[in-house]
Design an enzyme around this catalytic site. Sequence first.
Site, PDB file in Angstrom:
ATOM      1  N   LYS A   1      11.184  60.389 -21.816  1.00 48.00           N
ATOM      2  CA  LYS A   1      10.456  61.287 -22.723  1.00 48.00           C
ATOM      3  C   LYS A   1      10.989  61.209 -24.156  1.00 48.00           C
ATOM      4  O   LYS A   1      10.222  61.321 -25.107  1.00 48.00           O
ATOM      5  CB  LYS A   1      10.427  62.727 -22.209  1.00 48.00           C
ATOM      6  CG  LYS A   1      11.776  63.395 -22.114  1.00 48.00           C
ATOM      7  CD  LYS A   1      11.617  64.765 -21.512  1.00 48.00           C
ATOM      8  CE  LYS A   1      12.906  65.557 -21.470  1.00 48.00           C
ATOM      9  NZ  LYS A   1      14.164  64.807 -21.316  1.00 48.00           N
TER      10      LYS A   1
ATOM     11  N   ARG B   1      13.525  74.287 -21.117  1.00 51.51           N
ATOM     12  CA  ARG B   1      14.172  73.730 -19.927  1.00 51.51           C
ATOM     13  C   ARG B   1      14.097  74.705 -18.748  1.00 51.51           C
ATOM     14  O   ARG B   1      14.546  74.373 -17.664  1.00 51.51           O
ATOM     15  CB  ARG B   1      15.618  73.551 -20.209  1.00 51.51           C
ATOM     16  CG  ARG B   1      16.355  72.279 -20.477  1.00 51.51           C
ATOM     17  CD  ARG B   1      15.942  70.983 -20.044  1.00 51.51           C
ATOM     18  NE  ARG B   1      17.044  70.068 -19.912  1.00 51.51           N
ATOM     19  CZ  ARG B   1      17.392  69.167 -20.825  1.00 51.51           C
ATOM     20  NH1 ARG B   1      16.727  69.046 -21.936  1.00 51.51           N
ATOM     21  NH2 ARG B   1      18.393  68.358 -20.594  1.00 51.51           N
TER      22      ARG B   1
ATOM     23  N   ARG C   1      21.651  53.534 -19.018  1.00 55.75           N
ATOM     24  CA  ARG C   1      21.287  53.913 -20.390  1.00 55.75           C
ATOM     25  C   ARG C   1      22.451  53.736 -21.370  1.00 55.75           C
ATOM     26  O   ARG C   1      23.588  54.083 -21.073  1.00 55.75           O
ATOM     27  CB  ARG C   1      20.824  55.375 -20.405  1.00 55.75           C
ATOM     28  CG  ARG C   1      20.472  55.862 -21.802  1.00 55.75           C
ATOM     29  CD  ARG C   1      19.537  57.016 -21.776  1.00 55.75           C
ATOM     30  NE  ARG C   1      20.126  58.204 -21.181  1.00 55.75           N
ATOM     31  CZ  ARG C   1      19.446  59.320 -20.983  1.00 55.75           C
ATOM     32  NH1 ARG C   1      18.158  59.376 -21.281  1.00 55.75           N
ATOM     33  NH2 ARG C   1      20.029  60.367 -20.445  1.00 55.75           N
TER      34      ARG C   1
ATOM     35  N   ARG D   1      26.585  57.724 -22.796  1.00 55.87           N
ATOM     36  CA  ARG D   1      26.840  59.147 -23.004  1.00 55.87           C
ATOM     37  C   ARG D   1      27.771  59.673 -21.927  1.00 55.87           C
ATOM     38  O   ARG D   1      27.676  59.284 -20.764  1.00 55.87           O
ATOM     39  CB  ARG D   1      25.513  59.924 -22.920  1.00 55.87           C
ATOM     40  CG  ARG D   1      24.803  60.000 -24.247  1.00 55.87           C
ATOM     41  CD  ARG D   1      23.406  60.522 -24.099  1.00 55.87           C
ATOM     42  NE  ARG D   1      23.280  61.705 -23.248  1.00 55.87           N
ATOM     43  CZ  ARG D   1      22.128  62.326 -23.010  1.00 55.87           C
ATOM     44  NH1 ARG D   1      21.004  61.874 -23.553  1.00 55.87           N
ATOM     45  NH2 ARG D   1      22.079  63.378 -22.240  1.00 55.87           N
TER      46      ARG D   1
ATOM     47  N   ARG E   1      22.652  66.938 -13.143  1.00 59.15           N
ATOM     48  CA  ARG E   1      21.553  67.128 -14.110  1.00 59.15           C
ATOM     49  C   ARG E   1      20.199  67.049 -13.422  1.00 59.15           C
ATOM     50  O   ARG E   1      19.276  67.793 -13.748  1.00 59.15           O
ATOM     51  CB  ARG E   1      21.652  66.086 -15.230  1.00 59.15           C
ATOM     52  CG  ARG E   1      22.778  66.425 -16.205  1.00 59.15           C
ATOM     53  CD  ARG E   1      23.136  65.258 -17.077  1.00 59.15           C
ATOM     54  NE  ARG E   1      22.095  64.891 -17.991  1.00 59.15           N
ATOM     55  CZ  ARG E   1      21.919  63.654 -18.470  1.00 59.15           C
ATOM     56  NH1 ARG E   1      22.715  62.678 -18.085  1.00 59.15           N
ATOM     57  NH2 ARG E   1      20.957  63.407 -19.313  1.00 59.15           N
TER      58      ARG E   1
HETATM   59  P1  AMP Z   1      19.286  65.996 -22.956  1.00 54.98           P
HETATM   60  O1  AMP Z   1      19.735  65.069 -24.034  1.00 54.98           O
HETATM   61  O2  AMP Z   1      17.959  66.631 -23.248  1.00 54.98           O
HETATM   62  O3  AMP Z   1      19.342  65.366 -21.585  1.00 54.98           O
HETATM   63  O4  AMP Z   1      20.341  67.213 -22.936  1.00 54.98           O
HETATM   64  C1  AMP Z   1      21.718  67.010 -22.663  1.00 54.98           C
HETATM   65  C2  AMP Z   1      22.350  68.318 -22.207  1.00 54.98           C
HETATM   66  O5  AMP Z   1      22.226  69.304 -23.245  1.00 54.98           O
HETATM   67  C3  AMP Z   1      21.702  68.949 -20.985  1.00 54.98           C
HETATM   68  O6  AMP Z   1      22.208  68.423 -19.763  1.00 54.98           O
HETATM   69  C4  AMP Z   1      22.080  70.421 -21.177  1.00 54.98           C
HETATM   70  O7  AMP Z   1      23.448  70.653 -20.835  1.00 54.98           O
HETATM   71  C5  AMP Z   1      21.957  70.592 -22.673  1.00 54.98           C
HETATM   72  N1  AMP Z   1      20.582  71.002 -23.080  1.00 54.98           N
HETATM   73  C6  AMP Z   1      19.666  70.268 -23.796  1.00 54.98           C
HETATM   74  N2  AMP Z   1      18.534  70.960 -23.995  1.00 54.98           N
HETATM   75  C7  AMP Z   1      18.728  72.170 -23.392  1.00 54.98           C
HETATM   76  C8  AMP Z   1      17.919  73.345 -23.236  1.00 54.98           C
HETATM   77  N3  AMP Z   1      16.660  73.410 -23.727  1.00 54.98           N
HETATM   78  N4  AMP Z   1      18.452  74.396 -22.552  1.00 54.98           N
HETATM   79  C9  AMP Z   1      19.707  74.368 -22.067  1.00 54.98           C
HETATM   80  N5  AMP Z   1      20.515  73.282 -22.151  1.00 54.98           N
HETATM   81  C10 AMP Z   1      20.044  72.199 -22.823  1.00 54.98           C
END
Ligand code: AMP
Length: 216
Positions: A13, A88, A127, A160, A171
Amino acid sequence: MRVVMLGAPGSGKGTQAKQLVQAYGAPQLSTGDLLRAAVKAASPIGLRAKAAMDAGKLVSDDIVLGLIEERLGGPDGLHEFILDGFPRNLAQAEALETLLGRLSLSLQAAILIDVSAEELKRRIAGRRTCRDCGAIYNVYTAPSAREGVCDACGGETYQRSDDNESTVAQRLATYAAETAPLVEFYRAAGKLHTVDGEQPVDTIFVELRKIAKVLS
Ligand code: AMP
């Protein structure tokens, strides 16, 4: 354009959101990117968010909603956006509706990039992300020309810290428990569009363009 990109970690995404930005000019708002920047800068928000991120859990709603309100609310707030990684959970989705209502704006669509759990695990483990420009590669499916070096800017690519196997499992579990219910939330609101995320990246984008065409 005012859309939410829905999909599990590794669904692509973020990659598709970047393409939408290029094609339509609406800014991408990624809460994951904002949180990683806060962690890197060791800001108070970053310090509060880091433990949850490293554990593959959600950062608390008040932190994330604060980040979103900062960018959408107020006189200089964005009127167009591609939300990536937000909302989320249901509380965040409802808070977004309230915020948009206050701004007399409405969400046009929630676009689900649908990918099976098996494929997600493979993708996340492969990734790599550029430290400098954020470009995303995959050692299995879309490698950079030189390993460890970004094609776009020459920066260093890295894995990452939350893309390791045990955090990935957490996750994906967090996604299933907290984020997947949003699919029904947006379906009920008549805003859900689903795209098969296991197709080639360009084919997915052709479908996104078709969806963008019918947005009102
Ligand atoms: P992402 O890059 O979107 O996979 O986000 C990495 C991490 O950031 C996630 O595993 C969460 O710990 C945190 N995170 C990102 N977006 C949110 C959100 N909308 N609500 C809560 N935690 C978030």
